[in-house]
Design a protein around this motif. Structure first.
Motif, PDB file in Angstrom:
ATOM      1  N   LEU A  14     -15.617 -37.743  31.564  1.00  0.00           N
ATOM      2  CA  LEU A  14     -16.833 -36.966  31.715  1.00  0.00           C
ATOM      3  C   LEU A  14     -17.774 -37.520  32.767  1.00  0.00           C
ATOM      4  CD1 LEU A  14     -17.534 -36.038  28.037  1.00  0.00           C
ATOM      5  CD2 LEU A  14     -16.774 -34.547  29.875  1.00  0.00           C
ATOM      6  N   PHE A  15     -17.436 -38.655  33.376  1.00  0.00           N
ATOM      7  CA  PHE A  15     -18.298 -39.217  34.420  1.00  0.00           C
ATOM      8  C   PHE A  15     -18.137 -38.425  35.694  1.00  0.00           C
ATOM      9  CE2 PHE A  15     -17.997 -43.428  32.186  1.00  0.00           C
ATOM     10  CZ  PHE A  15     -19.309 -43.399  31.772  1.00  0.00           C
ATOM     11  N   THR A  16     -19.188 -37.859  36.148  1.00  0.00           N
ATOM     12  CA  THR A  16     -19.210 -37.161  37.422  1.00  0.00           C
ATOM     13  C   THR A  16     -20.538 -37.474  38.055  1.00  0.00           C
ATOM     14  OG1 THR A  16     -17.906 -35.405  36.498  1.00  0.00           O
ATOM     15  CG2 THR A  16     -18.999 -34.948  38.545  1.00  0.00           C
ATOM     16  N   PHE A  17     -20.700 -38.649  38.511  1.00  0.00           N
ATOM     17  CA  PHE A  17     -21.988 -39.085  39.020  1.00  0.00           C
ATOM     18  C   PHE A  17     -21.927 -39.137  40.512  1.00  0.00           C
ATOM     19  CE2 PHE A  17     -20.835 -41.908  35.425  1.00  0.00           C
ATOM     20  CZ  PHE A  17     -21.270 -41.034  34.471  1.00  0.00           C
ATOM     21  N   VAL A  18     -23.033 -38.893  41.127  1.00  0.00           N
ATOM     22  CA  VAL A  18     -23.121 -38.996  42.576  1.00  0.00           C
ATOM     23  C   VAL A  18     -24.467 -39.599  42.933  1.00  0.00           C
ATOM     24  CG1 VAL A  18     -24.003 -36.658  42.866  1.00  0.00           C
ATOM     25  CG2 VAL A  18     -22.848 -37.769  44.753  1.00  0.00           C
ATOM     26  N   SER A  19     -24.440 -40.500  43.862  1.00  0.00           N
ATOM     27  CA  SER A  19     -25.683 -41.093  44.321  1.00  0.00           C
ATOM     28  C   SER A  19     -26.417 -40.083  45.167  1.00  0.00           C
ATOM     29  CB  SER A  19     -25.383 -42.333  45.158  1.00  0.00           C
ATOM     30  OG  SER A  19     -24.651 -43.249  44.402  1.00  0.00           O
ATOM     31  N   ALA A  20     -27.710 -39.932  44.914  1.00  0.00           N
ATOM     32  CA  ALA A  20     -28.447 -38.894  45.620  1.00  0.00           C
ATOM     33  C   ALA A  20     -29.916 -39.209  45.635  1.00  0.00           C
ATOM     34  CB  ALA A  20     -28.229 -37.564  44.918  1.00  0.00           C
ATOM     35  N   PRO A  21     -30.641 -38.577  46.550  1.00  0.00           N
ATOM     36  CA  PRO A  21     -32.077 -38.724  46.513  1.00  0.00           C
ATOM     37  C   PRO A  21     -32.603 -38.213  45.182  1.00  0.00           C
ATOM     38  CG  PRO A  21     -31.356 -37.641  48.528  1.00  0.00           C
ATOM     39  CD  PRO A  21     -30.167 -37.737  47.627  1.00  0.00           C
ATOM     40  N   ALA A  22     -33.705 -38.768  44.727  1.00  0.00           N
ATOM     41  CA  ALA A  22     -34.225 -38.419  43.412  1.00  0.00           C
ATOM     42  C   ALA A  22     -34.565 -36.942  43.297  1.00  0.00           C
ATOM     43  CB  ALA A  22     -35.459 -39.257  43.108  1.00  0.00           C
ATOM     44  N   HIS A  23     -34.824 -36.242  44.392  1.00  0.00           N
ATOM     45  CA  HIS A  23     -35.230 -34.849  44.282  1.00  0.00           C
ATOM     46  C   HIS A  23     -34.269 -33.889  44.970  1.00  0.00           C
ATOM     47  CE1 HIS A  23     -38.836 -35.903  42.193  1.00  0.00           C
ATOM     48  NE2 HIS A  23     -39.054 -36.834  43.084  1.00  0.00           N
ATOM     49  N   MET A  88     -26.076 -45.464  40.785  1.00  0.00           N
ATOM     50  CA  MET A  88     -26.921 -44.725  39.851  1.00  0.00           C
ATOM     51  C   MET A  88     -26.552 -45.130  38.432  1.00  0.00           C
ATOM     52  SD  MET A  88     -27.130 -40.869  41.362  1.00  0.00           S
ATOM     53  CE  MET A  88     -28.609 -40.455  40.441  1.00  0.00           C
ATOM     54  N   ARG A  89     -27.497 -44.932  37.544  1.00  0.00           N
ATOM     55  CA  ARG A  89     -27.270 -45.239  36.133  1.00  0.00           C
ATOM     56  C   ARG A  89     -27.914 -44.126  35.318  1.00  0.00           C
ATOM     57  NH1 ARG A  89     -25.842 -49.725  33.788  1.00  0.00           N
ATOM     58  NH2 ARG A  89     -26.311 -50.959  35.622  1.00  0.00           N
ATOM     59  N   GLY A  90     -27.264 -43.787  34.206  1.00  0.00           N
ATOM     60  CA  GLY A  90     -27.814 -42.757  33.332  1.00  0.00           C
ATOM     61  C   GLY A  90     -27.071 -42.698  32.015  1.00  0.00           C
ATOM     62  N   LYS A  91     -27.202 -41.557  31.351  1.00  0.00           N
ATOM     63  CA  LYS A  91     -26.588 -41.356  30.038  1.00  0.00           C
ATOM     64  C   LYS A  91     -25.520 -40.277  30.128  1.00  0.00           C
ATOM     65  CE  LYS A  91     -30.908 -42.535  27.809  1.00  0.00           C
ATOM     66  NZ  LYS A  91     -32.050 -42.028  27.065  1.00  0.00           N
ATOM     67  N   VAL A  92     -24.424 -40.506  29.407  1.00  0.00           N
ATOM     68  CA  VAL A  92     -23.316 -39.566  29.365  1.00  0.00           C
ATOM     69  C   VAL A  92     -23.082 -39.167  27.916  1.00  0.00           C
ATOM     70  CG1 VAL A  92     -20.873 -39.194  29.869  1.00  0.00           C
ATOM     71  CG2 VAL A  92     -22.240 -40.685  31.345  1.00  0.00           C
ATOM     72  N   PHE A  93     -23.151 -37.860  27.655  1.00  0.00           N
ATOM     73  CA  PHE A  93     -22.858 -37.346  26.323  1.00  0.00           C
ATOM     74  C   PHE A  93     -21.387 -36.955  26.280  1.00  0.00           C
ATOM     75  CE2 PHE A  93     -22.595 -33.592  23.448  1.00  0.00           C
ATOM     76  CZ  PHE A  93     -22.746 -34.295  22.263  1.00  0.00           C
ATOM     77  N   VAL A  94     -20.665 -37.459  25.281  1.00  0.00           N
ATOM     78  CA  VAL A  94     -19.248 -37.158  25.120  1.00  0.00           C
ATOM     79  C   VAL A  94     -19.118 -36.227  23.918  1.00  0.00           C
ATOM     80  CG1 VAL A  94     -16.934 -38.102  24.845  1.00  0.00           C
ATOM     81  CG2 VAL A  94     -18.692 -39.443  26.026  1.00  0.00           C
ATOM     82  N   PRO A  95     -19.014 -34.913  24.156  1.00  0.00           N
ATOM     83  CA  PRO A  95     -18.987 -33.962  23.042  1.00  0.00           C
ATOM     84  C   PRO A  95     -17.867 -34.213  22.037  1.00  0.00           C
ATOM     85  CG  PRO A  95     -19.328 -32.805  25.099  1.00  0.00           C
ATOM     86  CD  PRO A  95     -19.004 -34.232  25.445  1.00  0.00           C
ATOM     87  N   LEU A  97     -16.680 -36.898  21.023  1.00  0.00           N
ATOM     88  CA  LEU A  97     -16.995 -38.051  20.172  1.00  0.00           C
ATOM     89  C   LEU A  97     -18.387 -37.943  19.549  1.00  0.00           C
ATOM     90  CD1 LEU A  97     -15.660 -40.888  22.473  1.00  0.00           C
ATOM     91  CD2 LEU A  97     -14.505 -39.812  20.536  1.00  0.00           C
ATOM     92  N   LYS A  98     -19.177 -36.982  20.053  1.00  0.00           N
ATOM     93  CA  LYS A  98     -20.552 -36.788  19.609  1.00  0.00           C
ATOM     94  C   LYS A  98     -21.388 -38.059  19.766  1.00  0.00           C
ATOM     95  CE  LYS A  98     -19.360 -33.083  16.479  1.00  0.00           C
ATOM     96  NZ  LYS A  98     -19.424 -32.551  15.134  1.00  0.00           N
ATOM     97  N   VAL A  99     -21.221 -38.719  20.921  1.00  0.00           N
ATOM     98  CA  VAL A  99     -21.978 -39.939  21.223  1.00  0.00           C
ATOM     99  C   VAL A  99     -22.544 -39.850  22.633  1.00  0.00           C
ATOM    100  CG1 VAL A  99     -20.608 -41.401  19.689  1.00  0.00           C
ATOM    101  CG2 VAL A  99     -19.968 -41.211  22.074  1.00  0.00           C
ATOM    102  N   THR A 100     -23.617 -40.591  22.877  1.00  0.00           N
ATOM    103  CA  THR A 100     -24.195 -40.733  24.202  1.00  0.00           C
ATOM    104  C   THR A 100     -24.078 -42.190  24.613  1.00  0.00           C
ATOM    105  OG1 THR A 100     -25.724 -38.910  23.796  1.00  0.00           O
ATOM    106  CG2 THR A 100     -26.287 -40.424  25.585  1.00  0.00           C
ATOM    107  N   LEU A 101     -23.511 -42.434  25.785  1.00  0.00           N
ATOM    108  CA  LEU A 101     -23.264 -43.779  26.281  1.00  0.00           C
ATOM    109  C   LEU A 101     -23.897 -43.951  27.658  1.00  0.00           C
ATOM    110  CD1 LEU A 101     -19.482 -43.863  25.361  1.00  0.00           C
ATOM    111  CD2 LEU A 101     -21.351 -44.879  24.079  1.00  0.00           C
ATOM    112  N   SER A 102     -23.933 -45.174  28.141  1.00  0.00           N
ATOM    113  CA  SER A 102     -24.436 -45.467  29.486  1.00  0.00           C
ATOM    114  C   SER A 102     -23.310 -45.374  30.501  1.00  0.00           C
ATOM    115  CB  SER A 102     -25.027 -46.877  29.537  1.00  0.00           C
ATOM    116  OG  SER A 102     -26.157 -46.950  28.718  1.00  0.00           O
ATOM    117  N   GLY A 103     -23.665 -44.997  31.723  1.00  0.00           N
ATOM    118  CA  GLY A 103     -22.674 -44.926  32.786  1.00  0.00           C
ATOM    119  C   GLY A 103     -23.294 -45.280  34.122  1.00  0.00           C
TER     120      GLY A 103
END
Length: 147
Positions: A14-23, A88-95, A97-103
């Motif tokens: 489920l990780f699909t992160f991309v570094s980007a400007p904040a806006h 980048m760092r954030g939260k990943v919800f894994v449906p 498993l019904k958990v939210t983890l860091s990524g």
């Protein structure tokens, strides 16, 4: 241990992160290595968010086993923000498993991103390379200050 490895693989899937400007308004659609999940990543105010826009039959079946009618439309990335050095760092919800983890994520170029997910304080980690699928080639970067 097998369930743990499966859970770790689900997190990485489920990780699909991309570094980007904040806006940045729209970072496009990204696929995991097996192309069984695709996420649309976009600006959510001060951070980035991602929603499932495609799920394979198997991914949908796994979501149904976990009590979800569909995986498509689920917000799985939350509060992703620059941490510096192209990361980048954030939260990943894994449906499933019904958990939210860091990524975390490292933006390699405009079409390639390396995502890493860890559990148990970094004891077990998994990385994947994701690819942009919507044809976008704009330059995307993270500010070193997170602004």
């Amino acid at each position: 241990m097998s369930k743990f490895i499966t859970a770790l693989a689900a997190v990485a899937a489920l990780f699909t992160f991309v570094s980007a400007p904040a806006h940045a308004e729209n970072l496009g659609v990204w696929r995991n290595p097996k192309d069984n999940i695709r996420l649309h990543i976009t600006d959510c105010g001060p951070s980035m968010c991602g929603w499932v826009v495609y799920a394979s039959r198997k991914a949908e079946a796994d979501a149904k086993k976990s009590g979800y009618d569909t995986l498509v439309g689920q917000q799985v990335l939350r509060d992703f923000a620059p941490t510096g050095n192209g990361n980048m760092r954030g939260k990943v919800f894994v449906p499933t498993l019904k958990v939210t983890l860091s990524g975390t994520a490292e933006f390699v170029d405009a079409r390639t991103m390396r995502a890493k997910g860890c559990v148990l304080g970094g004891l077990f980690c998994k990385s994947q390379v994701w690819t942009r699928v919507d044809g976008g080639v704009q330059q995307v970067r993270v500010s070193k200050t997170g602004e």
